[in-house]
Design an enzyme around this catalytic site. Structure first.
Site: not given
Ligand code: S3P
Length: 748
Positions: A399, A622
């Site tokens: 993501g 996380d």
């Molecule tokens: C991350 C932000 C978080 C986290 C993901 C990594 C990042 O997600 O859960 O594992 O590297 O910016 P969200 O921004 O959706 O909270």
């Protein structure tokens, strides 16, 4: 008994492919009668003796009479003559197919004989299987098993005929694919015909040299591997090169252009570009099998790996270096790529997620060396230097890659598409697309519910915005700020609560001015980044599994060295401390702009349930799957609220953890924005908490690792289904966990 698939099958030609298919038809009893015609009486006699055919003919006309399947299994150049001969005698409802490796010319031959109105049963085919041996004796019943068979139905082909052929080839255990004739010939020109042409031609080039004997004598494995296919049948390749002339000449032209490119790079000693080209090709080759293996996971949610954790007396001890931080690793590649000059990264996480980011930038023309032992060198191309990728960018499970890149790609001069695996394909992308649209981006989430694939039409005229983030998300914050680098004027993001600030810190390390006032982060577009050195700290999110492991296991004693303790990430330490864990943060220091420390944790007392403070939620976002395991082992109830974001992570982490915990005998209640867990721990009692059982990871690495850690307090074995995604963030997890004292067995 059920009716066989065909009454009478007629093979015209009975070499390796024809006789192998005849073997399948006989062994699977797919036809009442099989006949063949070939020019060799001996082949026919042998085939009869082998029980492959009931009757042999020298004249194909006799063979095809009353046949409901006719298979042309002869050299492609003979197709026209044979079709002309058998045409008047073919049954109108017969299925007519062939096995040749080019398809356009077979269709041409058929049109020359039948006219434009080809018979409904005519469906050309191409089994992609072979062997260096030929002839009726070389045939094998399993020649096609696990190989691909391409059917190329034409406009006139009837569905019933295609269906029968699919049944036939499926009985041969082949994977059947339908493809357009022209596409087939193009694909094969690149994947098979061009490599054969190159192999023949290279051997010819070397054979023509005066010193050819020396060359062949001293040629090493590389030459042997490359030239193996030049030992194939010249007549067959002669025919194929003519039969697929147009597509092959196109492929040769592409090859010539690529050859000129590498020639220039060597001539001009363009070291960066040459490393870029070689590195890109090497990565593509290494990921070749992997990419193919990924496909089913993406398309069918196929599970490919499982962990089994056996119960038994446990200890959990040792000093460990946990792999690099995922968030920091992603950003080091992204920022290094658009910086001017070179960026050197150490401690880079060689997990699939960060590698997906690395590959995406290689696909956009950035020259990247490594990763090798965590070292990566990125030759930045500057703010305007990214190039259009040749195809869709595959982001795997990540993501972070997709959301941050959404911002960067929206501002480029080219269009792009991003895709992902089964888990990523279900994750919300509108949360980033919406603010980007407000900046003028042309971005679409083309999945069913605002989900991937993400399709972007580049726009170099973005406008800065002031955006109030509706959810605490570092990914969305970062995606907007990154688009802001190219936008007119100021871009600012105000967060509801502080989230991880690696983007802000690292942009500053690359010389970009980023302001933070309270919860508002802002920057001016139009600046530039300057290459720098990045030291990636160990990932506190991966360390969390070892912290929880040590906290729930009697007499455990674990030291985790040089872990990142950025204050926007340390919620897990704070929460474990509040639960009473024996945890110490030692040797605090700064490395590469991020605070790090050694973390010492001991299993000396039973944890207690708490109401987790909501302000800690974004700081431990996380780590909740692991913390739920800690809560199950604690004495009393643990309540989590304000954590609805957990429902849109790599899986719905509230539901998936609740399901797994219940299976393992833990009383828990999922709520809209959290969970209530009834801890089974009792002060001073270190006996088993979990019953064991089979749980699903739902393609979520952190679910898989959390239930693994539960193995330290289980009475029965725990099976975790779908653990392949552990490699996205913590490729050495099982190795380190087993070294500490767990017993995880991995099975494929
Ligand atoms: C991350 C932000 C978080 C986290 C993901 C990594 C990042 O997600 O859960 O594992 O590297 O910016 P969200 O921004 O959706 O909270």
């Amino acid at each position: 008994m059920a009716q066989p698939l065909f009454k009478k099958v007629a093979f015209i030609g009975l070499g390796l492919i024809g006789s192998s298919l005849a073997r399948v038809i006989q062994s699977e009893q797919l036809a009442t009668c099989v006949v063949a015609s070939t020019r060799s009486a001996k082949t026919l006699a042998d085939a009869q003796a082998l029980g492959l055919i009931q009757q042999g003919y020298s004249n194909p006309v006799e063979a095809v009479q009353d046949a409901d399947l006719v298979v042309l299994a002869l050299p492609v150049r003979a197709t026209h003559a044979v079709l002309a001969q058998i045409q008047p005698y073919l049954h109108p409802d017969a299925v007519l197919t062939d096995v040749g490796s080019t398809k356009g010319n077979v269709v041409e031959a058929a049109k020359a004989v039948f006219g434009e109105a080809l018979p409904a049963g005519f469906v050309p085919g191409h089994p992609i299987a072979g062997s260096e041996h030929t002839g009726v004796h070389a045939g094998k019943v399993d020649l096609f098993a696990n190989h691909k068979v391409i059917l190329t139905p034409v406009e006139t082909s009837a569905a019933w005929a295609v269906d029968k052929l699919i049944q036939l080839w499926s009985a041969a255990k082949a994977e059947v694919i339908c493809m357009d004739v022209q596409k087939h010939d193009e694909v094969l020109a690149h994947t098979s015909h061009l490599p054969h042409l190159m192999a023949f031609n290279l051997v010819e080039q070397l054979a023509n040299r005066e010193d050819n004997l020396d060359i062949f004598r001293y040629a090493a494995g590389g030459f042997r591997d490359f030239s193996r296919i030049a030992a194939s049948d010249p007549q067959m390749w002669h025919d194929i090169f003519f039969a697929n002339k147009t597509a092959i000449l196109n492929a040769v032209e592409g090859f010539e252009q690529q050859l000129s490119k590498i020639k220039v790079l060597i001539e001009t000693e363009d070291s960066h570009a040459l490393m870029g080209l070689l590195g890109h090709a090497q990565a593509a080759r290494q990921h070749f099998n992997h990419m193919l293996a990924k496909k089913p996971l993406m398309e069918k949610n196929k599970v490919t790996q499982q962990f089994t954790i056996s119960p038994g007396p446990k200890s959990f001890t040792g000093t460990f270096t946990i792999p690099g931080d995922k968030s920091v690793s992603h950003r080091s590649i992204m920022f290094g790529a658009i910086a001017e000059g070179t960026t050197h990264v150490t401690g880079f996480l060689e997990g699939e997620d960060a590698l997906a980011t690395l590959q995406a930038f290689r696909d956009m023309g950035v020259s990247i060396e490594g990763p090798k032992n965590g070292e990566v060198t990125i030759h930045g191309v500057g703010m305007q230097g990214l190039k259009a990728p040749a195809g869709a960018l595959y982001m795997g499970n990540s993501g972070t890659s997709m959301r941050l890149l959404s911002g960067m790609l929206s501002a480029q001069k080219f269009d792009s598409v991003m895709t992902g695996d089964a888990s990523l394909s279900k994750r919300p992308m509108e949360r980033i697309a919406k603010p980007l649209r407000a900046m003028g981006a042309h971005i679409q989430t083309t999945g069913e519910k605002g989900t991937p694939p993400v399709s972007i039409t580049g726009n170099q005229a973005l406008q800065g915005i002031a955006y109030d983030l509706p959810m605490a998300s570092a990914q969305v914050k970062s995606g907007i700020l990154l688009a802001g680098l190219w936008a007119q004027g100021e871009t600012s993001v105000t967060e509801p609560e502080p989230t991880r600030d690696h983007t802000e810190r690292m942009l500053r390390a690359f010389g970009y001015d980023v302001k933070t006032e309270g919860n508002k982060i802002s920057l001016q577009g139009g600046g530039k980044l300057v290459g720098t050195n990045i030291q990636v700290p160990s990932d506190i999110s991966s360390a969390a599994f070892f912290m929880v492991g040590a906290a729930i296991c009697e007499n455990s004693d674990v030291v985790l060295e040089a872990v990142g303790i950025n204050p926007t990430r340390t919620g897990v330490i704070e929460i474990l401390k509040q639960m009473g864990a024996d945890i110490a943060v030692l040797n605090e220091r700064i490395a590469g702009g991020e605070p790090i420390a050694d973390i010492h944790i001991k299993g000396s007392r039973t944890l207690k349930g708490i109401h987790i403070p909501e302000d800690q939620v974004p700081l431990a976002i996380d780590e909740f799957p692991a913390l739920f395991i800690a809560a199950a082992c604690a004495e009393g109830q643990t309540v989590l609220t304000g954590a609805a974001e957990l429902r849109v992570k790599e899986s719905d982490r509230i539901q998936v953890m609740a399901d797994g915990l219940k299976i393992m005998g833990i009383d828990c209640t999922p709520t809209a924005d959290g969970i209530i867990i009834e801890g089974k721990g009792k002060s001073g009692d270190w006996s088993a908490i979990f019953n064991g059982g089979q749980v699903e990871s739902h393609h979520d690495h952190r679910i898989a690792m959390s239930f693994s850690i539960a193995g330290l307090r289980t009475g029965g074995p725990i099976e975790i289904i779908g653990t392949e995604t552990v490699a996205t963030s913590f490729p050495t997890f099982t190795e380190l966990a087993n070294r500490a004292g767990l017993s995880i067995t991995v099975s494929q």
